[in-house]
Every structure is written in structure tokens, then in C-alpha cells.
Design a protein around this motif. Structure first.
Motif, mmCIF file in Angstrom:
data_model
loop_
_atom_site.group_PDB
_atom_site.id
_atom_site.type_symbol
_atom_site.label_atom_id
_atom_site.label_comp_id
_atom_site.label_asym_id
_atom_site.label_seq_id
_atom_site.Cartn_x
_atom_site.Cartn_y
_atom_site.Cartn_z
ATOM 1 N N ASN A 150 0.808 -1.216 0.000
ATOM 2 C CA ASN A 150 0.000 0.000 0.000
ATOM 3 C C ASN A 150 0.842 1.267 0.000
ATOM 4 O OD1 ASN A 150 -2.425 -1.401 -0.090
ATOM 5 N ND2 ASN A 150 -2.559 -1.580 2.136
ATOM 6 N N LEU A 151 2.079 1.182 0.513
ATOM 7 C CA LEU A 151 2.982 2.334 0.375
ATOM 8 C C LEU A 151 3.225 2.602 -1.110
ATOM 9 C CD1 LEU A 151 4.968 4.499 1.419
ATOM 10 C CD2 LEU A 151 6.739 2.718 1.357
ATOM 11 N N ALA A 153 1.269 1.824 -3.526
ATOM 12 C CA ALA A 153 0.018 2.355 -4.090
ATOM 13 C C ALA A 153 -0.133 3.843 -3.769
ATOM 14 C CB ALA A 153 -1.176 1.566 -3.540
ATOM 15 N N ALA A 154 0.159 4.207 -2.516
ATOM 16 C CA ALA A 154 0.047 5.625 -2.130
ATOM 17 C C ALA A 154 1.046 6.467 -2.918
ATOM 18 C CB ALA A 154 0.284 5.778 -0.627
ATOM 19 N N MET A 155 2.244 5.905 -3.158
ATOM 20 C CA MET A 155 3.253 6.652 -3.906
ATOM 21 C C MET A 155 2.879 6.759 -5.379
ATOM 22 S SD MET A 155 6.719 5.432 -1.893
ATOM 23 C CE MET A 155 7.868 6.521 -2.749
ATOM 24 N N ASP A 157 -0.275 7.009 -6.458
ATOM 25 C CA ASP A 157 -1.269 8.077 -6.540
ATOM 26 C C ASP A 157 -0.649 9.437 -6.250
ATOM 27 O OD1 ASP A 157 -4.223 7.483 -7.163
ATOM 28 O OD2 ASP A 157 -3.592 5.734 -6.026
ATOM 29 N N ASN A 158 0.372 9.442 -5.390
ATOM 30 C CA ASN A 158 1.085 10.690 -5.139
ATOM 31 C C ASN A 158 1.839 11.153 -6.389
ATOM 32 O OD1 ASN A 158 1.830 12.672 -3.091
ATOM 33 N ND2 ASN A 158 3.921 11.907 -3.379
ATOM 34 N N HIS A 161 -0.668 12.690 -8.533
ATOM 35 C CA HIS A 161 -1.129 13.953 -7.953
ATOM 36 C C HIS A 161 -0.148 15.090 -8.239
ATOM 37 C CE1 HIS A 161 -3.214 16.457 -4.965
ATOM 38 N NE2 HIS A 161 -2.031 16.775 -4.469
ATOM 39 N N HIS A 162 1.137 14.799 -8.055
ATOM 40 C CA HIS A 162 2.160 15.839 -8.256
ATOM 41 C C HIS A 162 2.691 15.840 -9.694
ATOM 42 C CE1 HIS A 162 2.390 17.080 -4.064
ATOM 43 N NE2 HIS A 162 2.483 15.822 -3.687
ATOM 44 N N LEU A 164 4.554 13.752 -11.342
ATOM 45 C CA LEU A 164 5.990 13.483 -11.375
ATOM 46 C C LEU A 164 6.349 12.660 -12.608
ATOM 47 C CD1 LEU A 164 6.428 12.576 -7.584
ATOM 48 C CD2 LEU A 164 6.765 14.802 -8.664
ATOM 49 N N ILE A 250 9.191 4.669 -9.384
ATOM 50 C CA ILE A 250 8.365 5.436 -8.446
ATOM 51 C C ILE A 250 9.190 5.802 -7.206
ATOM 52 C CG2 ILE A 250 6.273 5.277 -6.973
ATOM 53 C CD1 ILE A 250 5.598 5.509 -9.914
ATOM 54 N N GLY A 251 10.320 5.127 -7.018
ATOM 55 C CA GLY A 251 11.171 5.424 -5.854
ATOM 56 C C GLY A 251 10.724 4.714 -4.594
#
Lengths: 575, 575
Positions: A150-151, A153-155, A157-158, A161-162, A164, A250-251
């Protein structure tokens, strides 16, 4: 335990709890010590549980390698035929013969435990303890897999969002979120709602954590560095040009690895008879390979005479992936295979009984009928053949039930003997290791004799041909029908360098075919492959040949409603 | 450590890791033994970490109770003033004075660790170890809270899906889901999509696990039975007639309790100087009470001379809830309070500096300026007064920074002395316990003298009056403006039997007022209460007086992107 008492135990599985409570656990350090694991590699995690640091692998590497035994089964009835209890009973039997034997199992998923089936730690006198901890959280490995998944997944979507680089296409994100619960309402959702500060609106959904590619990666990695490398290769979606984007880009891969550092250490526990048990990783048995971890097997193999590991579902599914995915990844060669059968499953495959998943097996299955056993024998013979296709001659374990009749057991023995296979009745549920002595002797002999293990297909075979090989050689299909676009997709992956990967076919486990209603050893059918997906991190391609649920739901009366504490704080309702 | 080196350490917090790595942990059993915790209540969970079974509470109950010290602060700057390091340094100082002292802290949430701020285990020579485990998973308690919370959520949606009794109104479900990550895309979503087998479509969302009422319950429960009772009282939504529906009615409270059995046991760790640290539970400091667990404090208080516990945010927030929510629930009476201040925060409250959250503090804050310290003094004096409102005279701890000037430190001492409060410079970050000796002596004396602890309001005061009492007496508001419907809502809860509950006001922690831009001790303002909510399980009403985020987002360069393993498998990028 008398047959009557056993019958009761099996019909009232809550008794598993009272059997378990009557046993005094040995200090887990003592179990580790007997395996020769250096004390500094043993990290206790509460009573009766320890994590083994991977330095144990290095420390033990000089010692001779033990025998490697896989436990698989004929095509099961809905409640299963007892692979887990047989694997546990077998190590208890081997221990009684004077061997050091470790059972290596998957960690059960909490969703089904709280949903339908209660616990998953064996049963009767073949259990791993402490059952409460195993069934709920254990040492937190599944939660760590969920957090790492999920980290990412959050990254992702982040990243959207930004905006990148590389710029992901929000319609082409393939990385779902996961949770270790049965929660159907999360299967399909629209997220990123709320406003410009709340992400990019898009379709998404949750799967159960066992279905996470991260779980498959954890099971297949053989070191922390290998884990890091595999996580970096995970593909999360496509960029605006259609090129795959990885977790590395994604890092997230470094942080995911750090989140999984403790989870990569196998969990050591003990059976009721104090045989060592390694419970580690729990990938799905349909969209993933359904086997416990490679690191646990490595440690167990150098720490004793035998490792007995269970592979999910029937020999066409779990054992096939054990051989062609897990052993290919680990480089380990199996020495013997056990095929678990039951009288009831043999009769079930006669096709003469109405069995409804989620409901008790019909009483008609209990009546004496060696003829029905013989009628269902086609399934057993096919699954024996499926093991032999990999160069091993299986030992058949007849998992005894109180409702068995001698004539039925004899019919199984005769069937097996007719193709040169030894079959032993095993009473490990009612009698523990003592009940599994004959089986243990047979397995020890088979392992000593060894086999001529071979993969079903070479790595360099084209992906379509690999799928066809499994379908025709193991499932008994006449061929494979690829949906439009699937062949092209597989060829594209070959051009992208994924052609050497093994394949994993996600189909029903209730039949050798892709139709759960077809029992025995169906012929005259073709395997439909709807879709193919790439688990680039875990390192396999999987093909969807059926309606595979990756997020279960709860029924109207979930097991969780019966789970509670009593006045003394003891857990009730878990079994 | 020279001031230059300290300056470097503070500006390059990665050095926390090298300081930590140079220390050899004592066996955690040894730490527990020194506290007098019976061996059978100590359950090691990996190197340097143990869970303490609650039987330790009973075993220790006969022993005399130690002194209970709360660490709070003036209104902080965005990076915080070092309550955690001060609490850790203080127990190390008390230990050097010959006392047995335990620090009791919240478990840090993983979301922010992977998002913005890196770790949360103290800093310099006042840290709790092992930092990697504390910051990531620890013993899995937050995951267990998430699992219990989300099990209830899944059962609520399952209840809707199967139309079970009492029939919930899907538009009135108030139980969100939680995850321990910063994931803005999950704040608002529409779920239950997909079709008739996939639940009931409705609006939903996720909060970070620290915001879960289950986390507040875990922190406030004083036994497993109390935990079970509180979970049963949790309200998940309304039925079709508008009546509240509880977790008990959904049938989830028993299973939630079982999922939290291990999580209820406090985690014992050690500081760099081997002082005991209990890290347990981590409720939010705005919508919940923001204090670590009651069971940890109970154990620590009977296991030594001092328990030093930290309360989130400034004295108007964390300390107020510590006194009026946590101490009310536990029945424990605090003996002393420490108010942490820094030279930079004093200057910040002069209002002469532009500080942007998420960016480094401006260099202008480093120039010598005792006048600015005095200008910012109104905040310190108000927060001293806020502690005194509860009958305790605080000790001011000036958390030393290398950029401090003697004239500025003196200005703080003079201000404190002007209202009869002792202020001590504490160099615990650069010098460990040795640097906190003066503070430790002052705190020991204050605790010996004791106070005349009192709640700010009686339980029987009406809910509106409780909110007004906190706003006017502690925040310095002229009054409270309740949005339409809020008073009626509070009165309705009083009729339903919730009138005796304490209240928790969710406002910004960046100002005594509800406006983060108003520094010092603002006057001439009124507190706007937009909405009120009921945490019936935890046992408080909370009032929203500001825009409170319960699900953070990630920035464009999250801390997770810098987290990784090196070639030897060591974690890098965590600090």
C-alpha cells in the motif's frame, strides 16, 4: 483417542482448541537449538514463536542438505483433504523414527479465518501451536506485506497527484491496494474524490493481501538483496507512451524492502509433538504460486534430515507451481512427493454426490462404497501421473477419517498399487505422529531412493507453449483457447525480455479442468485463457482461466461474530 | 560533543542513526528484571523489545506507586520543541540521580515517518532504541488496531449487504476505514461498486490509523475486559429510525478484542542509556486525546520511582487531555508537569519571523535577541497558567540548541521566575542524561512537593459548558460560537446518557487560538465549533474547531524515496 471421540473431534472442531491447550509448549529457543540454529539468529516473538535471522542460512550452509518433500493432493472436495494435517503428522512421524524433520507451511490469511473457515493450523493431534497467534497476525508479516504494497500504491497516486516523471496514465494503473480481510465493498471503487487537494479521481480497488505480488515476492526471494531487486521490478502501470513503469521508477522499492526486513525472517514454531514448524509467507494458490517461502526451506533443509512442505490445492496446481516456479527460483531439488487422498474425496470424484461449497458434505458420502472409490480413481491416477511428469514417484497418504471403511481404503491401495505407487493409511489427526509412522517410513524410503526431478518445460520455451504444455500434459485439456489479444500480449512480453519466465495458470482448484463441476479426470475439453498478466517482480506470467476472486466476501454469519473472550480473557470461537 | 558537532548533528539528523548504532543494547529481559517485572510476564519480540503481559499489573500492584510526571510544551513551532527528547533525557537524568525512571511514549505512526518527518524516537543522545523497529511496525500494534477497525468496517458493509438487523441506513454510516499510511487518494471514495455481489454503493473514505477510535480505546482501556466493553460501545452509524447502532449490535466487538489481545500489552524498550521506555498506543492529538496508554503508565508507576510521559502538542492540547480525559479514565493523579520551551519558539511567538510549515526555520531565528524572547513570553506564561489551572506548578525545561545565546536563556529563566516557576536548561540532546541533571533534580523536587491536582471541570457539567470552560480558561477565547444544530446535538447526547463524558477540542496546535497565524497568547477572539462527534467507545465527545486532517498526504518528495538498504543490508535514510 477412540474412533468415536475422533468423530466428535472432527465434527466439533472447537476441540482442536482443547487439545492444543493441554500441551505445554517447549521454549522456542530449545526447538531452534535442536535444529542447530545459532542462538544469535533466534529472535523470540512472544511465547513459542521466534523469527530466524537470515544469518542462519549462512551459518548452516556448510551442513549437509536434508531431504526435500512436497505434500500435494488429489483434486479436493470443498473442505479440503488435509494436506496441512498430513504434512504436520508426517514430520511428527519422521521425528518418532528418529529423524530431525521440519514442516514448512504458509501463513494463513486472516480474512478467511474471520470469515468462513476458522483457523488454519492443522487439526486434532497434528497441529502447529500457538494457534491463536498463527491465525491472527502471527509476527505481523502479512501486515508488513500490506504496508509495503500500500505504500507503493500511495506513492503511485502521489506520483499522479504531483505529476511526477515518468508521467503515469491514471487509466493504466495496475497496482491495486490490499487488506487482510474479506471486504467485498472494497472490490471496486472510485477514489481520489473530494477536490484538487485529494488526488486524481480514478477507478481502483482492494484485493486480499495474500493476492499481493509483494507476498509472492516475499515467498520467492532468497535474500534481502534479492527481495530489493524483485520489488524494484514490480510493474505498477503504464506511462503516457504505453511503456511499463516500475516500483523502482516510483522510488518505492527501497522503502518497501525496509518495511519487509523483519517479514523476510521465517517464523519458527512447533507442532503438538514439538517438531519444528516454519510458517512463512502466504501467496495465493491461483494467481500466484501458493507455496511457503524459499528462505524457510533453505534453513530447514540445512538444519535437519527432512523438510516437508505443503503446496496449495491439488497436484495440478500447487505441486506444479512448486516444481516449476518455486524450485526453479530456489535451485532446490525435491526428493519425494506425498499425494494426500481421502475416501470421501475419492467417492466425491465418482460424481454421484451433490456437494455445495460452504455447506457440510452430504451424508451419502459416509456410506460404505468401494465401487464409488474406484469410480473416483481416475482423479487419483491423473494426479499421480502429474507428479510423475516431474520425475518423482509419489507416496499416497490416505488421510484417515472415522467414517472410512476398510474395503474403501483397500480399494485406494489397490488402485495405487496398480500403477506402482505405495499408499499408506495415516491416522495423524487422531493419533499424531504415532498414527503417521507407516507413512513416514514410506516417505523416508522414497526420499532415500530419490527421483529424477525435471521441470515440465524449459525456461526458453515460448510463453504460449508453456501454457499449452501445462494444460495438455497436466490438466488433460485437448488444447488452449486464447482470447483475442492474449497471444499478442505474450509475444510482446517475450520481446520485452520476459519470455524466460515460468507461467502460473489461475483456474478453479475444484477440478482438473477449468469447470468446477467436472470431476474425476475430465477429457474432451479446452482451456480458455481470458487474460494474461505479468508479475515481473515475483517472476512469472499468470493466465486467467476462470473467474478468480482476489477479494472474498463475508457470509451472513461470519466466523468473527463467534469470536470473543471469556470471563478469564481466554479466546473462544477460534478453531 | 562540541557545540559545533551538535549543530551538525541537529542539522544532519541522519547522525541520530550513527549515535544509535554505536550503542550496544542490553538484553530486554535485564531491563524488565530491573523494573521488577516477573519473568513470566516478559515476552521478547525481537532484539531489545518485549511485550509485558498485563499480569505484570497485578503482580506489581502491591508495590508502592512512583511519581507521575507529564511532559508538555509551550505552543510549538512547526518542527516541534523536543518534548520527546526531553522526556527521554529526563528519565536518563533521573536514572543518573539513582532513581528508577521509565519514559512512557506514544508509538509513532508510520504514515508520517514515510512521508515527511523521518523517525520519531527522540534524537541525539536522548533516543529510544531500536529506532528502526519503533518507527516501522514495532510489534504490530498499529496494524492490529487497523485490522480491528477495518474488520468492524467490513462487517458493517456486510451487514448492509445481507440486510441484517438492525437495518443500518447506508447514508448514515459513520465508521470509516483506516490505514497507517499517508494516502490522500483514499480520503473520499465511492465504494461497493461492481454489481449486486459487491456490496452496497455508498460514500466512504479512509483515515490514518492513529485517528481510529479503536486506537483511543486501546490507549484508555485498563484491562482486556474494559477493552471489550469499550469496543462494544463504539457507534458505527444510525439505523433506519435514526437510533445509533453499536459494534456490539454488529457482532464485531468480541473479534475486535481478540485481534487486539497482543496489542494491549505495552512494549518495553530502552533508551541509549538503558533506561526503560514503554512505547504503547498512539492516538491522534486533535480528534483524540493524544496520550500513550494507561496500562503502560500503571505498570511503570508500580515498577519504579518515576514515570515520565509525554502529552501531544502544547499544554492547551495534550496536557489538558492528559489531565481531563486520561487521568479521569485511569484514576491516576499526576505529581508534576514539565513545560518544554526553546529559545527559537519563544522568538517565534514574538511574531517577527516568517515560518512556513514543511520548510526549515528561517535563519533570522538564530540571531541573538533576548528582546524577542521576552516578546514571545506571553505564550509561555499562558501555558504555565494552563498547567496551574489543574493544580500543578510546572517546571520549565529549556531544551538547549547550539544556536541559543546565554542572554536568551536568561530571559526565559527571568520570565519563569517572575511567576514563581523554576526553569532549567537541559542539554539532553547533546549530552544525554548528564545534560538533564539539573532538570531531573528540579522535577524530582517538584514531584516530591506534589501539587493539588484537579480537573478543569466536573463530569456533571453540561457538554456545552465544558467546551466553553476549556476555550475561555485555557485557550483565552472570549467565548464559543456553536454552529447551528451543535448545541441541540450536545443536548441530545446528554439525554442519551453521554452527558458525563469529557470533551476533546480538535483545533490547530500551532496557536492557543483556532487560527494558526495568531501567535503568543491571542485575545479578543471566539472559538468556532463547527461540528461535534461522539467517541462512545473511547469515552469522549469531540468538537471540531478548525480544519482537521485525519488523512495526511505525501509531498512531491516523500521520505520513503530516501529509505533503502545498503550493500550490507543496513537501513539507510531513516532518522
Amino acid at each position: 483417542m477412540s474412533p468415536q471421540a475422533t468423530e466428535q473431534a472432527l465434527s466439533r472442531p472447537a476441540d482442536n482448541l482443547s487439545i492444543a491447550r493441554a500441551v505445554r509448549l517447549w521454549p522456542i529457543e530449545e526447538i531452534a537449538h535442536r535444529l542447530g540454529v545459532p542462538g544469535e539468529a533466534v529472535e523470540p516473538y512472544g511465547r513459542g514463536i521466534a523469527k530466524l535471522d537470515l544469518t542462519a542460512m549462512t551459518a548452516l550452509a556448510e551442513r549437509p542438505r536434508g531431504r526435500y518433500v512436497v505434500v500435494t493432493s488429489m483434486t479436493p472436495t470443498p473442505p479440503g483433504e488435509g494436506k496441512t494435517t498430513t504434512a504436520i503428522g508426517l514430520v511428527q512421524g519422521l521425528q518418532r523414527l528418529g529423524h530431525t524433520a521440519t514442516v514448512a507451511l504458509r501463513q494463513p490469511s486472516m480474512g478467511p479465518t474471520l470469515g468462513l473457515k476458522g483457523g488454519a493450523t492443522g487439526g486434532g493431534y497434528s497441529q502447529v501451536l500457538p494457534m491463536e497467534r498463527i491465525n491472527l497476525h502471527l509476527t505481523g508479516d502479512i501486515h508488513a506485506v500490506g504496508a509495503a504494497h500500500n505504500l507503493l500504491a500511495a506513492m503511485v497516486d502521489n506520483h499522479l497527484h504531483h505529476r511526477l516523471e515518468p508521467e503515469l496514465d491514471p487509466r493504466e494503473v495496475r497496482w491495486q491496494r490490499v487488506i487482510d480481510l474479506n471486504d467485498r465493498a472494497l472490490r471496486h471503487l472510485v477514489m481520489g474524490l473530494g477536490g484538487r487537494g485529494d488526488g486524481i479521481p480514478r477507478q481502483g480497488g482492494f484485493e486480499i493481501t495474500a493476492a499481493s505480488e509483494v507476498m509472492a515476492v516475499l515467498a520467492l526471494a532468497d535474500s534481502l538483496v534479492d527481495l530489493r531487486r524483485r520489488l524494484g521490478r514490480v510493474i505498477v502501470g503504464l506511462d503516457r507512451s504505453g511503456a511499463p513503469v516500475t516500483a523502482e521508477q516510483i522510488g518505492a522499492a527501497g522503502a518497501m524492502t525496509v518495511l519487509l526486513k523483519e517479514a523476510l525472517k521465517p517464523n519458527l514454531l512447533q507442532t503438538l509433538e514439538h517438531a519444528p514448524a516454519l510458517i512463512h509467507a502466504g501467496p495465493f494458490g491461483n494467481i500466484a504460486h501458493g507455496n511457503s517461502s524459499i528462505v524457510a526451506d533453505h534453513i530447514g533443509l540445512h538444519a535437519g534430515d527432512f523438510v516437508v512442505t505443503e503446496a496449495g490445492f491439488g497436484a495440478d496446481m500447487g505441486a506444479e507451481r512448486f516444481f516449476n516456479i518455486k524450485c526453479r527460483a530456489s535451485g532446490l531439488v525435491p526428493d519425494a512427493a506425498v499425494l494426500v487422498v481421502t475416501v470421501r474425496a475419492m467417492k466425491y470424484h465418482s460424481g454421484r454426490h451433490q456437494v455445495v461449497p460452504g455447506q457440510p458434505l452430504p451424508a451419502s458420502l459416509l456410506a460404505e462404497s468401494p465401487d464409488e472409490v474406484r469410480e473416483g480413481g481416475a482423479n487419483l491416477l491423473k494426479q499421480i501421473d502429474n507428479v510423475r511428469a516431474h520425475g518423482l514417484n509419489p507416496v499416497v497418504a490416505i488421510n484417515a477419517f472415522p467414517s472410512d471403511h476398510a474395503s474403501e481404503v483397500d480399494a485406494i491401495r489397490e488402485l495405487a498399487a496398480s500403477v506402482g505407487v505405495r499408499a499408506e493409511l495415516s491416522r495423524h489427526v487422531s493419533d499424531g505422529g504415532e498414527g503417521a509412522l507407516a507413512l513416514a517410513e514410506a516417505v523416508a524410503e522414497a526420499a532415500e531412493a530419490g527421483g529424477d526431478f525435471r521441470f515440465l518445460y524449459p525456461a526458453e520455451m515460448p510463453l504460449t507453449a508453456k501454457i499449452e504444455r501445462i494444460a495438455t500434459r497436466l490438466y488433460g485439456a485437448e488444447g488452449v483457447d486464447f482470447a483475442p489479444g492474449v497471444r499478442a500480449r505474450l509475444e510482446a512480453w517475450e520481446h520485452e525480455g520476459y519470455g524466460d519466465l515460468p507461467v502460473c495458470i489461475a483456474k478453479t482448484h475444484m477440478s482438473l479442468s477449468s469447470d468446477p463441476a467436472r470431476l474425476g479426470a475430465p477429457t474432451g475439453w479446452r482451456l480458455p485463457v481470458r487474460e494474461v498478466r505479468l508479475s515481473a517482480g515475483a517472476g512469472f506470467v499468470y493466465a486467467l482461466a476462470g473467474d478468480i476472486r482476489t477479494m472474498p466476501g463475508l457470509n451472513a454469519s461470519p466466523a468473527a461474530t463467534r469470536l470473543d473472550i471469556d470471563d478469564e480473557g481466554n479466546t473462544v470461537g477460534l478453531y
